[in-house]
Design a protein around this motif. Structure first.
Motif, mmCIF file in Angstrom:
data_model
loop_
_atom_site.group_PDB
_atom_site.id
_atom_site.type_symbol
_atom_site.label_atom_id
_atom_site.label_comp_id
_atom_site.label_asym_id
_atom_site.label_seq_id
_atom_site.Cartn_x
_atom_site.Cartn_y
_atom_site.Cartn_z
ATOM 1 N N VAL A 106 27.219 -63.381 -49.826
ATOM 2 C CA VAL A 106 25.943 -62.659 -49.900
ATOM 3 C C VAL A 106 26.014 -61.586 -50.991
ATOM 4 O O VAL A 106 25.125 -61.489 -51.840
ATOM 5 C CB VAL A 106 25.608 -62.026 -48.526
ATOM 6 C CG1 VAL A 106 24.429 -61.061 -48.658
ATOM 7 C CG2 VAL A 106 25.288 -63.111 -47.507
ATOM 8 N N SER B 223 26.219 -62.994 -54.507
ATOM 9 C CA SER B 223 24.945 -63.574 -54.949
ATOM 10 C C SER B 223 24.025 -62.499 -55.521
ATOM 11 O O SER B 223 23.106 -62.789 -56.271
ATOM 12 C CB SER B 223 24.260 -64.310 -53.797
ATOM 13 O OG SER B 223 23.663 -63.373 -52.919
ATOM 14 N N LYS B 224 24.256 -61.257 -55.142
ATOM 15 C CA LYS B 224 23.462 -60.158 -55.674
ATOM 16 C C LYS B 224 24.188 -59.472 -56.835
ATOM 17 O O LYS B 224 23.801 -58.395 -57.276
ATOM 18 C CB LYS B 224 23.155 -59.130 -54.581
ATOM 19 C CG LYS B 224 22.416 -59.700 -53.387
ATOM 20 C CD LYS B 224 21.038 -60.251 -53.762
ATOM 21 C CE LYS B 224 20.482 -61.069 -52.595
ATOM 22 N NZ LYS B 224 19.420 -61.994 -52.980
ATOM 23 N N SER C 4 22.276 -59.930 -40.911
ATOM 24 C CA SER C 4 21.511 -60.833 -41.779
ATOM 25 C C SER C 4 21.751 -60.410 -43.229
ATOM 26 O O SER C 4 22.016 -59.236 -43.488
ATOM 27 C CB SER C 4 20.028 -60.759 -41.431
ATOM 28 O OG SER C 4 19.503 -59.543 -41.895
ATOM 29 N N PRO C 5 21.686 -61.355 -44.171
ATOM 30 C CA PRO C 5 21.925 -61.016 -45.577
ATOM 31 C C PRO C 5 21.043 -59.850 -46.055
ATOM 32 O O PRO C 5 21.534 -58.939 -46.720
ATOM 33 C CB PRO C 5 21.572 -62.307 -46.309
ATOM 34 C CG PRO C 5 21.810 -63.387 -45.317
ATOM 35 C CD PRO C 5 21.457 -62.798 -43.990
ATOM 36 N N ASP C 6 19.745 -59.876 -45.684
ATOM 37 C CA ASP C 6 18.818 -58.822 -46.116
ATOM 38 C C ASP C 6 19.285 -57.446 -45.659
ATOM 39 O O ASP C 6 19.302 -56.485 -46.415
ATOM 40 C CB ASP C 6 17.419 -59.056 -45.509
ATOM 41 C CG ASP C 6 16.787 -60.313 -46.069
ATOM 42 O OD1 ASP C 6 17.343 -60.827 -47.072
ATOM 43 O OD2 ASP C 6 15.773 -60.761 -45.508
ATOM 44 N N LYS D 41 22.449 -68.202 -41.937
ATOM 45 C CA LYS D 41 21.485 -67.381 -42.681
ATOM 46 C C LYS D 41 21.660 -67.564 -44.188
ATOM 47 O O LYS D 41 20.682 -67.543 -44.932
ATOM 48 C CB LYS D 41 21.645 -65.916 -42.282
ATOM 49 C CG LYS D 41 21.054 -65.678 -40.902
ATOM 50 C CD LYS D 41 20.489 -64.295 -40.743
ATOM 51 C CE LYS D 41 19.611 -64.263 -39.512
ATOM 52 N NZ LYS D 41 19.723 -63.006 -38.787
ATOM 53 N N ILE D 42 22.918 -67.727 -44.598
ATOM 54 C CA ILE D 42 23.166 -67.956 -46.025
ATOM 55 C C ILE D 42 22.538 -69.289 -46.442
ATOM 56 O O ILE D 42 21.862 -69.388 -47.465
ATOM 57 C CB ILE D 42 24.681 -67.959 -46.315
ATOM 58 C CG1 ILE D 42 25.213 -66.529 -46.245
ATOM 59 C CG2 ILE D 42 24.974 -68.585 -47.677
ATOM 60 C CD1 ILE D 42 26.718 -66.433 -46.242
ATOM 61 N N ASP E 185 18.874 -68.951 -46.687
ATOM 62 C CA ASP E 185 18.370 -67.951 -47.635
ATOM 63 C C ASP E 185 18.305 -68.536 -49.049
ATOM 64 O O ASP E 185 19.329 -68.843 -49.659
ATOM 65 C CB ASP E 185 19.308 -66.725 -47.610
ATOM 66 C CG ASP E 185 18.661 -65.514 -48.263
ATOM 67 O OD1 ASP E 185 17.903 -65.708 -49.244
ATOM 68 O OD2 ASP E 185 18.931 -64.394 -47.802
ATOM 69 N N ASP E 186 17.089 -68.727 -49.545
ATOM 70 C CA ASP E 186 16.915 -69.352 -50.865
ATOM 71 C C ASP E 186 17.426 -68.477 -51.996
ATOM 72 O O ASP E 186 17.738 -68.984 -53.076
ATOM 73 C CB ASP E 186 15.431 -69.677 -51.095
ATOM 74 C CG ASP E 186 14.959 -70.751 -50.132
ATOM 75 O OD1 ASP E 186 15.822 -71.549 -49.694
ATOM 76 O OD2 ASP E 186 13.764 -70.769 -49.788
ATOM 77 N N SER E 187 17.520 -67.175 -51.738
ATOM 78 C CA SER E 187 17.944 -66.282 -52.820
ATOM 79 C C SER E 187 19.456 -66.315 -53.031
ATOM 80 O O SER E 187 19.961 -65.730 -53.973
ATOM 81 C CB SER E 187 17.489 -64.851 -52.529
ATOM 82 O OG SER E 187 18.258 -64.320 -51.481
ATOM 83 N N ILE E 188 20.181 -66.980 -52.105
ATOM 84 C CA ILE E 188 21.630 -67.076 -52.280
ATOM 85 C C ILE E 188 21.976 -68.507 -52.697
ATOM 86 O O ILE E 188 21.896 -69.434 -51.872
ATOM 87 C CB ILE E 188 22.370 -66.709 -50.977
ATOM 88 C CG1 ILE E 188 21.957 -65.296 -50.514
ATOM 89 C CG2 ILE E 188 23.893 -66.757 -51.161
ATOM 90 C CD1 ILE E 188 22.406 -64.952 -49.121
#
Lengths: 121, 492
Positions: free
Chosen positions: A20, A23-24, A108-110, B289-290, B293-296
């Motif tokens: 996660v 990815s950022k 959660s990732p967010d 969740k990963i 999650d489309d952003s990952i």
């Protein structure tokens, strides 16, 4: 980009959290026990530490956080907890445990990204 | 006494008078004994409990007053008359002082005599009645006293504290345990108590007193009197008078320290369980969740790997839930035990067979030396299978590739000893000590990647305990471990 150290004894949590964060665009170093955790922090001097509350012993995450402070490591710490409610700790105050914030598993990732961004400000 | 005739003794040396009086009294339904001198008079008068006695003052051997004295000494309730022809004021006084009821001057008419005897006899009846009542009262008091002391002994013997407080907040009664359980050095009856007992108990007691409730009320409270050392439960109930008006409050003070300690262990166990259950859930949720999650950005291979790791974690969670259920069943003893005559050799061999795939996976060789003629065990088949499965699967999991497992059974006095050794990674001394703790898993560079619930050996320990057996572990870090299970031979 900021460097984040993740210290957790669960390889799956390390994997997911790393993914996660990467990815950022964050860089990540990881350790799976308190001793290695201390080592990667002193060696890499990260911008943020993500620390699991419970590893070999029920609260050795706390002890590691205290050890960082004793060694004048002022890097902000985000603590992963899993059973805060059942063991009755009222998390949120840094008086007892010298950490900047808590986040309860599962994360959660967010939520993770938001907490990390806040602490890195 | 009313049911029988008056019993009278006549002591007189004059034969005519003696016999005349006897005849007269017998005709009036008296039972009469006679004595012809003082010696005989004393003999009869002290031996029998006469209602009445007429004693002649002047006798040749012993003086009448002496006879009177002896009789009164032995039989204080015999009503005695002194009879004499030589009446004098002095002798009358002396006779009365010694205990004569009255004085009969000689000669006397039958009417005079009977009148005097009737009066004397009534006196005797009254005296005896009074004596009986006094005795009864004394006995009842004694009984009451012993009843009270018995109650007191009982109340002082119970481990629960009893403390009674009146409307003014003063102690009316307390037992030894009350002092001990309230951690007080001393109390005095009548002492104001509300500032001595814990505040929360005072609130309840004051509430009852202020309300002066004319009904039976009970409230209880748990208080930690000395940190980590003394927990008490105080049960306060109203005490009512016979007319149902408020009399006071009785406090029962129980020491519940042990119970609290067990509760603490239980709640620690619950939080450990919660942690153990939540950890795999967190890992699985993290992966899912990963994936969602489309952003990952992840590759299809990564996605596949995360899904398969999630399946693994869920399997671990399932194993954990099953282990927990087993432990809970063992604790509640809801699981019906099916005891049968079992052959240890068969059980061990079928367990090894069951784990064959795991052995082959790591190329582990099982070498067993189990005699054929072992005594049969009286035990539950499933429990023994579970016991050996847990130990042998540990011997596989914590073994090295191409390792070995040795299984032997020997007889040692009252026990069958099953020894299971492996050539695996062994245990550090500090880990060996914690091995049977719930959720304990040795964590070091060698155990990384080995999955488990941390409850396997906890279950083993409980099964062994339930058969009154024991288990020992010898181990050397890096070399291997030996588990020895001692099961008592069945007495047959």
């Amino acid at each position: 980009m900021a460097l984040i150290a993740i210290i957790d004894d669960d390889p799956d949590i390390i994997e997911a959290s790393s993914l996660v964060l990467k990815s950022k665009g964050y860089e990540v170093v990881t350790a799976s026990n308190p001793d290695d955790g201390f080592k990667i922090v002193t060696e890499n001097n990260p911008d943020l530490i993500i620390l699991d509350v419970m590893m070999d012993e029920p609260d050795d995450g706390f002890f590691l956080a205290q050890k960082f402070k004793r060694n004048n490591i002022t890097t902000p710490i985000l603590m992963y907890t899993s059973v805060s409610k059942t063991i009755g700790f009222e998390f949120g105050s840094g008086d007892m445990v010298p950490v900047e914030d808590f986040v309860e598993k599962p994360i959660s990732p967010d939520q993770l990204i938001e907490k990390v961004k806040n602490l890195l400000k | 006494m009313e049911d029988r005739n008056p019993y009278i003794l006549i002591v007189d040396d004059e034969r005519g008078l003696r016999l005349g009086t006897q005849r007269l009294l017998q005709s009036e339904d008296f039972t009469v004994d006679t004595a012809e001198n003082g010696t005989e008079g004393i003999l009869l008068g002290t031996r029998n409990d006469y209602d009445l006695a007429i004693i002649d003052m002047k006798m040749p051997d012993i003086d009448g007053l002496e006879v009177l004295k002896e009789i009164k000494k032995a039989r204080p309730n015999t009503v005695c008359f002194i009879a004499t022809a030589f009446a004098s004021y002095d002798t009358a006084i002396e006779a009365t002082r010694i205990g004569a009821y009255s004085y009969i001057p000689k000669p006397f008419t039958p009417e005079e005599l009977l009148h005097q005897l009737e009066k004397g006899y009534n006196q005797r009846v009254l005296t005896i009645e009074a004596e009986k009542l006094r005795k009864e009262r004394e006995e009842r008091l004694l009984e009451l006293a012993s009843e009270q002391s018995r109650l007191k002994t009982i109340i002082n013997s119970i481990s629960g504290g009893v403390l009674v407080v009146n409307k003014s907040g003063e102690v009316v009664y307390f037992n030894n345990a009350a002092l001990k359980n309230l951690n007080l050095d001393s109390l005095t009856i009548g002492q104001y108590i509300l500032d001595k007992i814990p505040e929360k108990a005072t609130e309840i007691v004051s509430g009852f007193i202020d309300g002066a409730t004319a009904e039976n009320l009970t409230k209880s409270i748990q208080i930690e009197l000395i940190k980590d050392t003394l927990f008490v439960e105080i049960i306060c109930s109203t005490v009512l008078n016979n007319d149902s008006s408020f009399a006071g409050v009785v406090l029962i003070i129980r020491n519940i320290t042990e119970m609290k300690k067990i509760e603490l262990v239980k709640s620690q166990f619950v939080s450990m369980v919660a942690h153990e259950l939540k950890t795999p859930v967190a890992a699985v949720q993290g992966f899912l969740k990963i994936i969602l999650d489309d952003s990952i950005p992840i590759t299809e291979d990564q996605q596949r790997e995360y899904l398969s790791r999630s399946v693994g974690r869920l399997q671990g969670l399932l194993d954990l839930v099953n282990d927990l259920l087993d432990i809970s069943r063992m604790e509640l003893k809801t699981k019906q035990r099916e005891l049968g005559s079992l052959r240890l050799k068969e059980i061990l061999e079928s367990t090894v067979q069951f784990l064959k795939f795991e052995c082959e996976h790591k190329n582990i060789q099982v070498i067993s030396g189990i005699p054929d003629n072992l005594p049969v065990l009286h035990a539950d088949h499933n429990e023994l299978t579970r016991l050996f499965t847990n130990i042998i699967s540990n011997a596989i999991k914590y073994n090295i590739e191409n390792g070995k497992i040795f299984i032997t059974v020997t007889e040692e006095k009252h026990y069958l000893v099953i020894a299971i050794s492996d050539t695996g990674i062994g245990l550090k001394e500090e880990d060996r000590k914690k091995l049977f703790h719930e959720f304990f898993r040795a964590k070091n560079e060698k155990t990384r990647g080995i999955s488990g619930t941390g409850l396997g050996l906890t279950i083993v320990q409980r099964i062994v305990d339930s058969y009154h057996g024991k288990i020992t572990v010898e181990s050397e870090y890096g070399k291997g471990s030996t588990f020895k299970i001692y099961l008592p031979k069945t007495n047959k």
